[in-house]
Scaffold this active site. Structure first.
Site, PDB file in Angstrom:
ATOM      1  N   LYS A  52       0.838  -1.209   0.000  1.00  0.00           N
ATOM      2  CA  LYS A  52       0.000   0.000   0.000  1.00  0.00           C
ATOM      3  C   LYS A  52       0.868   1.253   0.000  1.00  0.00           C
ATOM      4  O   LYS A  52       0.617   2.205  -0.746  1.00  0.00           O
ATOM      5  CB  LYS A  52      -0.950  -0.035   1.218  1.00  0.00           C
ATOM      6  CG  LYS A  52      -1.995  -1.147   1.102  1.00  0.00           C
ATOM      7  CD  LYS A  52      -2.730  -1.425   2.405  1.00  0.00           C
ATOM      8  CE  LYS A  52      -3.598  -2.682   2.271  1.00  0.00           C
ATOM      9  NZ  LYS A  52      -4.240  -3.090   3.533  1.00  0.00           N
ATOM     10  N   GLN A  96      -4.167  -1.615   9.794  1.00  0.00           N
ATOM     11  CA  GLN A  96      -3.996  -2.955   9.237  1.00  0.00           C
ATOM     12  C   GLN A  96      -4.490  -4.001  10.232  1.00  0.00           C
ATOM     13  O   GLN A  96      -4.046  -4.038  11.378  1.00  0.00           O
ATOM     14  CB  GLN A  96      -2.507  -3.187   8.887  1.00  0.00           C
ATOM     15  CG  GLN A  96      -2.256  -4.469   8.133  1.00  0.00           C
ATOM     16  CD  GLN A  96      -2.927  -4.517   6.754  1.00  0.00           C
ATOM     17  OE1 GLN A  96      -2.884  -3.562   5.994  1.00  0.00           O
ATOM     18  NE2 GLN A  96      -3.564  -5.637   6.438  1.00  0.00           N
ATOM     19  N   ASP A 119     -10.641   2.557   4.143  1.00  0.00           N
ATOM     20  CA  ASP A 119     -10.814   1.108   4.010  1.00  0.00           C
ATOM     21  C   ASP A 119     -12.301   0.748   3.990  1.00  0.00           C
ATOM     22  O   ASP A 119     -12.661  -0.389   3.710  1.00  0.00           O
ATOM     23  CB  ASP A 119     -10.121   0.379   5.184  1.00  0.00           C
ATOM     24  CG  ASP A 119      -8.890  -0.416   4.729  1.00  0.00           C
ATOM     25  OD1 ASP A 119      -8.790  -0.700   3.519  1.00  0.00           O
ATOM     26  OD2 ASP A 119      -8.059  -0.741   5.585  1.00  0.00           O
TER      27      ASP A 119
END
Ligand code: NAD
Length: 297
Positions: A52, A96, A119
């Site tokens: 990412k 994460q 996200d």
């Protein structure tokens, strides 16, 4: 059988995003800025966050990677999220997952400012998605929709079977597949660990999304000839022929199923790169929306 090539499609979409960032900056917009939080040193999480951050650099985004020791408390981690919420320069925040067992992932995700939830995991984002309102879509299901769109696959009226009901993949996938959009308008069955007769249900599927986390779970006997298979799983299995001693495989027995399919995603090189596209599109959108809000305030 045609491969749904996530590497190729993501490269194409990334070029579009890169140009969009150049145009945005030419109009006086600032570089989109993604902040990622990584707790501990789980090798898979390290790899995902690494991809990412690398993509940010490729696309002309700014990125910040905040690493924390697994001993960090939930309250301390939420305080770090709040700092990012209050940082005017940060457009998107990702935490994460998974987090260490003593930290509630839900509490940390709930602490993210929904306007920076790139996200798409926050309850506000998920609620808006369910209602069909504009929002940040969860990155993996969003990436899968972009892949279907790129290949111009019309799923309207198809029977789609989603295996796995997680909040980040399986459940939101069912919403997006069934929405009145293009692609969309499918008839969807959500299956999970307590589903009876899973093989028979899959045999009726025009499209299967496998998001289970078990290598080679979907086998040829579960697949109707001509079906489309989207393999979300990422599983590392031992492989003595590889220098690393292991390799990545999906949730689908690719060798057995591919000859039966009309389309199938490989692992690696299918859904993974598309997830990053979803995240990057969301981050650019967050940067643009923030600037619009600032201009009208
Ligand atoms: P999860 O563990 O949260 O959910 C797994 C789901 O599988 C559960 O809902 C469970 O009910 C279902 N399941 C388990 N055993 C089953 C069985 N025997 N029959 C039917 N259903 C069963 O997992 P997740 O976060 O949704 O991830 C699933 C997989 O996708 C993992 O391999 C993960 O690494 C991968 N993943 C990939 C990406 C990507 O970008 N490619 C993104 C997210 C997750």
């Amino acid at each position: 059988m045609q491969i749904l090539d996530g590497t190729l499609v993501s490269a194409h979409i990334k070029e579009q995003i890169k140009q969009d960032v150049i145009d945005w900056q030419a109009q006086g917009g600032k570089k989109p800025h993604l902040a990622a939080i990584l707790v501990g040193n789980n090798p898979a999480s390290e790899a995902y966050v690494g991809h990412k951050v690398k993509s940010c650099a490729e696309l002309g985004f700014e990125s910040t990677l905040l690493r924390f020791d697994p001993s960090i408390t939930e309250a301390e981690l939420i305080a770090e999220v709040n700092k990012l919420n209050n940082n005017e320069d940060v457009d998107g925040i990702l935490v994460q997952l998974p987090l260490p067992g003593h930290i509630s992932g839900d509490s940390v995700i709930n602490a993210i400012d929904p306007s920076k939830d790139v996200d798409g995991f926050h309850p506000i984002s998920q609620g808006k998605m369910m209602l069909g309102q504009p929002t940040f879509l969860p990155a993996t299901p969003y990436g899968i929709m972009l892949l279907l769109e790129h290949y111009n696959i019309d799923i309207a009226g198809m029977h789609c079977v989603v295996i796995g009901r997680s909040n980040i993949v399986g459940t939101p996938m069912t919403i997006l597949l069934s929405r009145n959009t293009k692609p969309g308008n499918a008839t969807v069955t959500l299956t999970h660990s307590r589903t009876k007769n899973l093989a028979e249900i899959c045999q009726q599927a025009d499209l299967i999304v496998a998001a289970i986390g078990k290598p080679f779970f979907v086998t040829a006997d579960m697949v109707k000839p001509g079906a489309i298979i989207i393999d979300v799983g990422i599983n590392r299995i031992p492989d003595a022929t590889k220098k690393s001693g292991s390799r990545l495989v999906g949730d689908v027995d690719f060798e057995g199923c591919a000859p039966l399919c009309s389309y199938i995603t490989p692992v690696p090189g299918g859904v993974g790169p598309m997830t990053i596209c979803g995240l990057m599109k969301n981050t650019l959108l967050a940067a643009k929306q923030k600037s619009t809000v600032a201009a009208t305030a």
